[in-house]
Design a protein around this motif. Structure first.
Motif, PDB file in Angstrom:
ATOM      1  N   GLU A 152      -9.905  13.883  -3.156  1.00  0.00           N
ATOM      2  CA  GLU A 152     -10.952  14.542  -2.745  1.00  0.00           C
ATOM      3  C   GLU A 152     -11.728  14.110  -1.509  1.00  0.00           C
ATOM      4  O   GLU A 152     -11.814  12.786  -1.477  1.00  0.00           O
ATOM      5  CB  GLU A 152     -12.079  14.475  -3.873  1.00  0.00           C
ATOM      6  N   TYR A 153     -12.195  14.928  -0.835  1.00  0.00           N
ATOM      7  CA  TYR A 153     -13.106  14.621   0.555  1.00  0.00           C
ATOM      8  C   TYR A 153     -14.264  15.232   0.624  1.00  0.00           C
ATOM      9  O   TYR A 153     -14.609  16.199   1.273  1.00  0.00           O
ATOM     10  CB  TYR A 153     -12.092  15.191   1.833  1.00  0.00           C
ATOM     11  N   PRO A 154     -15.013  14.764  -0.234  1.00  0.00           N
ATOM     12  CA  PRO A 154     -16.636  15.283  -0.338  1.00  0.00           C
ATOM     13  C   PRO A 154     -17.463  15.367   1.181  1.00  0.00           C
ATOM     14  O   PRO A 154     -18.159  16.114   0.882  1.00  0.00           O
ATOM     15  CB  PRO A 154     -17.437  14.548  -1.298  1.00  0.00           C
ATOM     16  N   ASP A 155     -17.005  14.442   1.783  1.00  0.00           N
ATOM     17  CA  ASP A 155     -17.865  14.579   3.061  1.00  0.00           C
ATOM     18  C   ASP A 155     -17.107  15.442   4.033  1.00  0.00           C
ATOM     19  O   ASP A 155     -17.502  15.667   5.295  1.00  0.00           O
ATOM     20  CB  ASP A 155     -17.946  13.340   3.786  1.00  0.00           C
ATOM     21  N   ILE A 174       0.844  -1.277  -0.035  1.00  0.00           N
ATOM     22  CA  ILE A 174      -0.034  -0.043  -0.101  1.00  0.00           C
ATOM     23  C   ILE A 174       0.842   1.363  -0.104  1.00  0.00           C
ATOM     24  O   ILE A 174       0.588   2.147  -0.679  1.00  0.00           O
ATOM     25  CB  ILE A 174      -0.971  -0.094   1.248  1.00  0.00           C
ATOM     26  N   ALA A 175       1.807   1.266   1.014  1.00  0.00           N
ATOM     27  CA  ALA A 175       2.811   2.406   0.921  1.00  0.00           C
ATOM     28  C   ALA A 175       3.486   2.842  -0.427  1.00  0.00           C
ATOM     29  O   ALA A 175       3.837   3.797  -0.897  1.00  0.00           O
ATOM     30  CB  ALA A 175       3.755   2.235   2.020  1.00  0.00           C
ATOM     31  N   ASP A 176       3.509   1.544  -1.140  1.00  0.00           N
ATOM     32  CA  ASP A 176       4.470   1.530  -2.595  1.00  0.00           C
ATOM     33  C   ASP A 176       3.579   2.167  -3.569  1.00  0.00           C
ATOM     34  O   ASP A 176       4.094   2.261  -4.612  1.00  0.00           O
ATOM     35  CB  ASP A 176       5.105   0.296  -2.908  1.00  0.00           C
ATOM     36  N   ALA A 177       2.422   2.078  -3.418  1.00  0.00           N
ATOM     37  CA  ALA A 177       1.432   2.322  -4.522  1.00  0.00           C
ATOM     38  C   ALA A 177       1.271   3.676  -4.937  1.00  0.00           C
ATOM     39  O   ALA A 177       1.363   4.506  -3.985  1.00  0.00           O
ATOM     40  CB  ALA A 177      -0.048   1.879  -4.080  1.00  0.00           C
ATOM     41  N   GLU A 178       1.019   4.047  -6.055  1.00  0.00           N
ATOM     42  CA  GLU A 178       1.147   5.294  -6.584  1.00  0.00           C
ATOM     43  C   GLU A 178      -0.301   5.911  -6.628  1.00  0.00           C
ATOM     44  O   GLU A 178      -1.146   5.399  -7.037  1.00  0.00           O
ATOM     45  CB  GLU A 178       1.804   5.495  -7.786  1.00  0.00           C
ATOM     46  N   ALA A 179      -0.510   6.836  -5.966  1.00  0.00           N
ATOM     47  CA  ALA A 179      -1.854   7.751  -6.073  1.00  0.00           C
ATOM     48  C   ALA A 179      -1.872   8.565  -7.257  1.00  0.00           C
ATOM     49  O   ALA A 179      -1.001   9.369  -7.372  1.00  0.00           O
ATOM     50  CB  ALA A 179      -2.172   8.520  -4.775  1.00  0.00           C
ATOM     51  N   LYS A 180      -2.877   8.533  -8.163  1.00  0.00           N
ATOM     52  CA  LYS A 180      -3.035   9.052  -9.240  1.00  0.00           C
ATOM     53  C   LYS A 180      -4.293  10.087  -9.057  1.00  0.00           C
ATOM     54  O   LYS A 180      -5.251   9.848  -8.359  1.00  0.00           O
ATOM     55  CB  LYS A 180      -3.198   8.442 -10.316  1.00  0.00           C
ATOM     56  N   GLY A 181      -4.022  11.610  -9.484  1.00  0.00           N
ATOM     57  CA  GLY A 181      -5.001  12.694  -9.448  1.00  0.00           C
ATOM     58  C   GLY A 181      -4.961  13.129  -8.151  1.00  0.00           C
ATOM     59  O   GLY A 181      -4.182  12.813  -6.945  1.00  0.00           O
ATOM     60  N   GLU A 182      -5.978  14.042  -7.720  1.00  0.00           N
ATOM     61  CA  GLU A 182      -6.151  14.704  -6.544  1.00  0.00           C
ATOM     62  C   GLU A 182      -7.007  14.032  -5.563  1.00  0.00           C
ATOM     63  O   GLU A 182      -7.893  13.110  -6.186  1.00  0.00           O
ATOM     64  CB  GLU A 182      -6.739  16.010  -6.664  1.00  0.00           C
TER      65      GLU A 182
END
Length: 95
Positions: free
Chosen positions: A52-55, A42-50
């Motif tokens: 968002e926290y709609p709540d 999980i730590a090595d996974a890349e997050a793509k995009g922004e």
């Protein structure tokens, strides 16, 4: 990737106030190591995009704090396994 050994499992059990036999402690080692491996993925996974926290709540929408009636101390402590001087008495967990 970090791994845990028998001493670390013993230490975790002691901090958690849990008692296990030697065989049970040894069974936990591969389980903990699998968990650490998954967390590493999980730590090595890349997050793509922004993200968002709609709540999420806008701070300006929060209510004002108001002093009100509190729960009586005796009622708050009624289910405490241990209490001392009107407070919860818990075991020390920091070395």
């Amino acid at each position: 990737m970090e791994t845990v050994d028998l001493e670390e499992v013993r230490h975790l059990a002691r901090l958690s106030a849990l008692k296990f036999g030697e065989a049970e402690l040894k069974e936990f080692i591969p389980q903990f190591n699998n968990i650490l491996k998954m967390v590493g993925q999980i730590a090595d996974a890349e997050a793509k995009g922004e993200l968002e926290y709609p709540d999420a709540v806008d701070v300006s929408q929060l209510r004002e704090d108001k002093v009100g009636v509190s729960m009586p101390q005796k009622l708050a402590l009624i289910n405490a396994p241990k209490q001392r001087k009107g407070q919860y008495n818990v075991p020390k967990v920091v070395d």
